[in-house]
Design an enzyme around this catalytic site. Sequence first.
Site, short mmCIF file in Angstrom:
data_model
loop_
_atom_site.label_atom_id
_atom_site.label_comp_id
_atom_site.label_asym_id
_atom_site.label_seq_id
_atom_site.Cartn_x
_atom_site.Cartn_y
_atom_site.Cartn_z
CE LYS A 75 -1.44 2.92 2.75
NZ LYS A 75 -1.57 4.22 2.19
CB CYS A 128 12.59 10.10 8.25
SG CYS A 128 13.39 8.86 7.24
CB VAL A 170 -5.79 0.27 2.30
CG1 VAL A 170 -4.72 -0.93 1.67
CG2 VAL A 170 -6.98 0.19 1.31
N GLY A 171 -4.43 0.51 5.16
CA GLY A 171 -3.33 0.47 6.24
C GLY A 171 -3.62 -0.38 7.50
CD GLU A 204 10.02 13.67 11.12
OE1 GLU A 204 11.08 12.90 10.49
OE2 GLU A 204 9.02 12.82 11.53
CD GLU A 228 12.81 5.25 7.97
OE1 GLU A 228 12.44 6.37 8.75
OE2 GLU A 228 12.41 5.18 6.89
N GLY A 234 -4.83 3.14 -1.06
CA GLY A 234 -5.94 3.39 -0.26
C GLY A 234 -5.07 4.23 0.90
CG ASP A 235 -7.68 6.17 3.77
OD1 ASP A 235 -7.85 4.90 4.28
OD2 ASP A 235 -8.75 6.94 3.94
N GLY A 236 -4.42 5.15 5.26
CA GLY A 236 -3.99 4.52 6.39
C GLY A 236 -5.12 3.76 7.11
N PRO A 237 -5.89 4.66 7.49
CG PRO A 237 -7.13 6.75 8.16
CD PRO A 237 -6.07 6.16 7.29
#
Length: 478
Positions: free
Chosen positions: A170, A279, A206-207, A378, A245, A201-204
């Site tokens: 994803k 990062c 598919v993630g 960050e 990571e 998809g998005d994180g909420p």
Amino acid sequence: MRDYLKFYIDGAWVDPVKANPLDVINPATEAVAGRISLGGTADVDKAVAAAKRAFPSFSQTSRADRLELLNNVMAEYQKRYAEIAAAITEEMGAPGWLAMQAQAAIGMGHLQTGIAVLKDYSFEELRGTTMLAKEPIGVCAFITPWNWPINQIACKVVPALAVGCTMVLKPSEIAPFSAQLWTEVMHAAGVPAGVFNLVNGDGPTVGAALSSHPDVDMVSFTGSTRAGIEVARNAAPTVKRVAQELGGKSPNIILDDANLETAVGSGVVSMMMNSGQSCNAPTRMLVPAGKMEAAKAIAKAAAETVTVGSPDGNAKIGPVVSEVQWNKIQALIQKGIDEGATLVSGGPGKPEGLETGYYVKPTVFADVTNDMTIAREEIFGPVLAMMPYKSEEEAIAIGNDTVYGLAAYVQGEPEHARKVARQMRAGQVILNYAQGDMMAPFGGYKQSGNGREWGDAAFAEFLETKAIIGYAPAAAAE
């Protein structure tokens, strides 16, 4: 305009179970550059089932088979190299030179490294009468971000493929174009059906579905610490392996015996690369207090060489990836001003003449203390915080005084720099801006994650260790 509305499941491009298109925005123009589909739980179920079906046979392939496959992938990647670089420029704003020389190049680097490691990697070790066998962990879920999109796909897919795992990717829905081309490369290279699958998809949605799926054996996530916590939480009930990571707030310690001009100037330019969207960027520069005024002047001059402009031109940095990111960075720049840091260069607002696009002024703050927001959070933009220190011990303490531990940088005489490097709590320490090493493990201490990517260290993340006791007769073992 790119229309990438299908998913890649079980060796074929298929329609999503439910249509849910999403516009993808070009950050340089703020215009729609293409569309993808946002997947759902049903799409994840199909992709995971395909990977699960493919695992028994693919996990038993020979080293030679997988070397041939990876070489095929590398050959196909080379054919599409320029297209991939152009897609990265379009989706996340990387200048053309950076997309060609670094963003797309690092995908090739991971393929070359993975092939080199696989040729000699030891999957078996006889200890006495016991055989220690390293076997592929199973179905892997990969959730990747937008800032180095091909890097973070390749550094997961290549070692997983090399050891015999199957997978579902994803990519970021913000920058999905290069992932589409990567998938086309995999298909053209003859990766067996079900071994590699792509669901956008998005994180909420598919993630979360991937990280919680009972048939996923391992999830590898790159992104924010906040999102990483959610991935780990979703994965916990099924006790799957989680590799992460995450964020960073890397210190760059300028030792008293460093060449100040080089150390400060190079530190500014290095931090600004990729519009500060790395990062491991050296975002906190620690300078001897007595040299701070000189360092400010050097930093200001260096920041003014960091040209900002269209990624299609010769600018050193392009836009940041989205309006959301632009607004976050602007708020943090203002926070730095409000909390009393000295603005050396840049500041709020867009650079002159760049009203369209998510452009940020290369910004340097000095006289920053480690309790300020810009020293703790960050920022993920071209914003540097310069901090004074009175003693080497204080510099090390300030450098380590962060929840993160992805990278650290030390500038100074080699032996001195090595001594300080040993005391830094970070997964990588870069001395005197040394060039990157594709074989060096990449990953963090503390809230910068767990596990290691890149080189031979990455192989271990995708392997289980089986002890076969009594494998060899006792006499033979002697």
